[in-house]
Design a protein around this motif. Structure first.
Motif, PDB file in Angstrom:
ATOM      1  N   ALA A  51       0.797  -1.232   0.000  1.00 32.68           N
ATOM      2  CA  ALA A  51       0.000   0.000   0.000  1.00 32.68           C
ATOM      3  C   ALA A  51       0.828   1.280   0.000  1.00 32.68           C
ATOM      4  CB  ALA A  51      -0.956  -0.001   1.190  1.00 32.68           C
ATOM      5  N   ASN A  52       2.026   1.233   0.501  1.00 34.72           N
ATOM      6  CA  ASN A  52       2.873   2.426   0.551  1.00 34.72           C
ATOM      7  C   ASN A  52       4.096   2.312  -0.350  1.00 34.72           C
ATOM      8  OD1 ASN A  52       1.316   3.977   2.524  1.00 34.72           O
ATOM      9  ND2 ASN A  52       1.828   2.288   3.899  1.00 34.72           N
ATOM     10  N   ASP A  53       4.028   1.418  -1.316  1.00 34.27           N
ATOM     11  CA  ASP A  53       5.107   1.233  -2.283  1.00 34.27           C
ATOM     12  C   ASP A  53       4.778   2.047  -3.534  1.00 34.27           C
ATOM     13  OD1 ASP A  53       6.874   0.398  -4.253  1.00 34.27           O
ATOM     14  OD2 ASP A  53       6.659  -1.738  -3.813  1.00 34.27           O
ATOM     15  N   PRO A  54       5.485   3.160  -3.769  1.00 35.72           N
ATOM     16  CA  PRO A  54       5.159   4.025  -4.916  1.00 35.72           C
ATOM     17  C   PRO A  54       5.261   3.317  -6.272  1.00 35.72           C
ATOM     18  CG  PRO A  54       6.961   4.963  -3.607  1.00 35.72           C
ATOM     19  CD  PRO A  54       6.594   3.657  -2.991  1.00 35.72           C
ATOM     20  N   ALA A  55       6.099   2.305  -6.378  1.00 38.53           N
ATOM     21  CA  ALA A  55       6.198   1.573  -7.642  1.00 38.53           C
ATOM     22  C   ALA A  55       4.890   0.840  -7.946  1.00 38.53           C
ATOM     23  CB  ALA A  55       7.358   0.576  -7.588  1.00 38.53           C
ATOM     24  N   VAL A  56       4.201   0.405  -6.905  1.00 37.85           N
ATOM     25  CA  VAL A  56       2.941  -0.323  -7.065  1.00 37.85           C
ATOM     26  C   VAL A  56       1.765   0.640  -7.164  1.00 37.85           C
ATOM     27  CG1 VAL A  56       1.359  -1.958  -5.946  1.00 37.85           C
ATOM     28  CG2 VAL A  56       3.824  -2.342  -5.850  1.00 37.85           C
ATOM     29  N   THR A  57       1.767   1.677  -6.371  1.00 42.43           N
ATOM     30  CA  THR A  57       0.594   2.547  -6.237  1.00 42.43           C
ATOM     31  C   THR A  57       0.615   3.764  -7.149  1.00 42.43           C
ATOM     32  OG1 THR A  57       1.628   3.780  -4.425  1.00 42.43           O
ATOM     33  CG2 THR A  57       0.295   1.850  -3.836  1.00 42.43           C
ATOM     34  N   GLY A  58       1.593   3.861  -8.021  1.00 41.95           N
ATOM     35  CA  GLY A  58       1.731   5.036  -8.878  1.00 41.95           C
ATOM     36  C   GLY A  58       0.520   5.361  -9.729  1.00 41.95           C
ATOM     37  N   ASN A  59      -0.286   4.361 -10.069  1.00 41.34           N
ATOM     38  CA  ASN A  59      -1.472   4.590 -10.903  1.00 41.34           C
ATOM     39  C   ASN A  59      -2.763   4.636 -10.102  1.00 41.34           C
ATOM     40  OD1 ASN A  59       0.088   4.549 -13.251  1.00 41.34           O
ATOM     41  ND2 ASN A  59      -0.069   2.348 -13.424  1.00 41.34           N
ATOM     42  N   SER A  60      -2.673   4.572  -8.790  1.00 44.32           N
ATOM     43  CA  SER A  60      -3.858   4.493  -7.942  1.00 44.32           C
ATOM     44  C   SER A  60      -4.284   5.855  -7.422  1.00 44.32           C
ATOM     45  CB  SER A  60      -3.565   3.574  -6.747  1.00 44.32           C
ATOM     46  OG  SER A  60      -4.598   3.635  -5.808  1.00 44.32           O
ATOM     47  N   GLN A  61      -5.579   6.101  -7.439  1.00 43.11           N
ATOM     48  CA  GLN A  61      -6.108   7.330  -6.835  1.00 43.11           C
ATOM     49  C   GLN A  61      -6.078   7.211  -5.314  1.00 43.11           C
ATOM     50  OE1 GLN A  61      -6.838  10.054  -8.270  1.00 43.11           O
ATOM     51  NE2 GLN A  61      -7.115   9.506 -10.393  1.00 43.11           N
ATOM     52  N   PHE A  62      -6.581   6.087  -4.795  1.00 40.32           N
ATOM     53  CA  PHE A  62      -6.718   5.904  -3.349  1.00 40.32           C
ATOM     54  C   PHE A  62      -5.367   5.872  -2.642  1.00 40.32           C
ATOM     55  CE2 PHE A  62      -6.896   3.125   0.388  1.00 40.32           C
ATOM     56  CZ  PHE A  62      -7.835   3.799   1.144  1.00 40.32           C
ATOM     57  N   PHE A  63      -4.396   5.189  -3.216  1.00 39.52           N
ATOM     58  CA  PHE A  63      -3.129   4.974  -2.525  1.00 39.52           C
ATOM     59  C   PHE A  63      -2.106   6.077  -2.761  1.00 39.52           C
ATOM     60  CE2 PHE A  63      -4.949   0.684  -2.521  1.00 39.52           C
ATOM     61  CZ  PHE A  63      -4.867   0.426  -1.164  1.00 39.52           C
ATOM     62  N   ARG A  64      -2.539   7.225  -3.220  1.00 40.14           N
ATOM     63  CA  ARG A  64      -1.636   8.374  -3.337  1.00 40.14           C
ATOM     64  C   ARG A  64      -1.289   8.934  -1.960  1.00 40.14           C
ATOM     65  NH1 ARG A  64      -0.552   8.749  -8.303  1.00 40.14           N
ATOM     66  NH2 ARG A  64      -2.138   8.694  -9.906  1.00 40.14           N
ATOM     67  N   GLU A  65      -2.153   8.698  -0.994  1.00 41.83           N
ATOM     68  CA  GLU A  65      -1.911   9.129   0.383  1.00 41.83           C
ATOM     69  C   GLU A  65      -1.363   7.949   1.177  1.00 41.83           C
ATOM     70  OE1 GLU A  65      -5.400  10.837   2.178  1.00 41.83           O
ATOM     71  OE2 GLU A  65      -6.057  11.625   0.249  1.00 41.83           O
ATOM     72  N   PRO A  66      -0.528   8.207   2.184  1.00 45.08           N
ATOM     73  CA  PRO A  66      -0.037   7.098   3.017  1.00 45.08           C
ATOM     74  C   PRO A  66      -1.198   6.307   3.614  1.00 45.08           C
ATOM     75  CG  PRO A  66       1.125   9.137   3.530  1.00 45.08           C
ATOM     76  CD  PRO A  66      -0.004   9.498   2.609  1.00 45.08           C
ATOM     77  N   SER A  67      -1.025   4.994   3.680  1.00 42.00           N
ATOM     78  CA  SER A  67      -2.093   4.129   4.172  1.00 42.00           C
ATOM     79  C   SER A  67      -1.643   3.366   5.410  1.00 42.00           C
ATOM     80  CB  SER A  67      -2.505   3.127   3.097  1.00 42.00           C
ATOM     81  OG  SER A  67      -3.135   3.796   2.032  1.00 42.00           O
ATOM     82  N   ASP A  68      -2.604   3.157   6.297  1.00 40.46           N
ATOM     83  CA  ASP A  68      -2.389   2.329   7.478  1.00 40.46           C
ATOM     84  C   ASP A  68      -3.585   1.380   7.587  1.00 40.46           C
ATOM     85  OD1 ASP A  68      -4.511   3.881   8.453  1.00 40.46           O
ATOM     86  OD2 ASP A  68      -3.237   5.082   9.759  1.00 40.46           O
TER      87      ASP A  68
END
Length: 190
Positions: free
Chosen positions: A41-58
């Motif tokens: 969830a906090n890996d920018p390589a994975v979440t680069g195309n995501s709207q939701f995961f642009r913010e840090p997640s817990d």
């Protein structure tokens, strides 16, 4: 299986639904999957195309997201696993419109699941679910025009470029163009 009648009545119950592919298993996303999602969830390589995961997640943020969407009639989120093993990511339909019978598809795989052909296998299963179980007529997605690997993959799955959404997303301080791609029920049947 969800019948066409159920689809027209706007009811969708994914509880207990399992979709199997040759190597993978998809089950409805639920709170049991929070820790697996936190792996990427906090890996920018994975979440680069995501709207939701642009913010840090817990844990709390992801759990809230799951709870908000697990009973929605406008989306279907699945956790994906190797048949008898590890979690590989999520695959989903969002912005489902039952009147016009279309939905937007998406996928997020953790890095360890990249380059194994899982995205292609999962998206084919998701599209089949959309057409056969939900009685949709069109599944669409958006991909950055700079994402040559994604464009090649979605074309192999059967999606067709409909056009370019110019300066559609503002990411990392710049506007980015997106390909709008779709697959119709008749495309999948042919």
């Amino acid at each position: 299986m969800i019948s066409a009648t159920a689809s027209q009545n706007h009811t969708m119950d994914l509880k207990g639904k399992t979709i199997l592919t040759e190597r993978l298993r998809m089950v409805p996303l639920d709170l049991d999957h929070v820790d697996a999602i936190l792996e990427w969830a906090n890996d920018p390589a994975v979440t680069g195309n995501s709207q939701f995961f642009r913010e840090p997640s817990d844990r709390k943020r992801i759990a809230r997201f799951i709870l908000e969407h697990e009973t929605s009639e406008e989306c279907a989120y699945f956790a994906a696993f190797v048949r008898e093993g590890d979690y590989v990511g999520n695959v989903f339909l969002i912005n489902m419109n039952r009147t016009h019978r279309h939905a937007q598809a998406g996928i997020t795989l953790k890095q360890a699941a990249w380059n194994h052909g899982y995205a292609k296998e999962l998206m084919r299963a998701l599209v089949s679910f959309a057409f056969e179980d939900l009685d949709l007529n069109k599944v669409y997605l958006q991909v950055f025009t700079t994402n040559e690997k994604g464009l090649k993959l979605w074309t192999k799955v059967g999606f067709t470029v409909e056009g370019v959404l110019r300066q559609h997303y503002f990411v990392n301080g710049a506007f980015h163009d997106m390909y709008s791609m779709s697959m119709l029920r008749e495309d999948a049947a042919g």
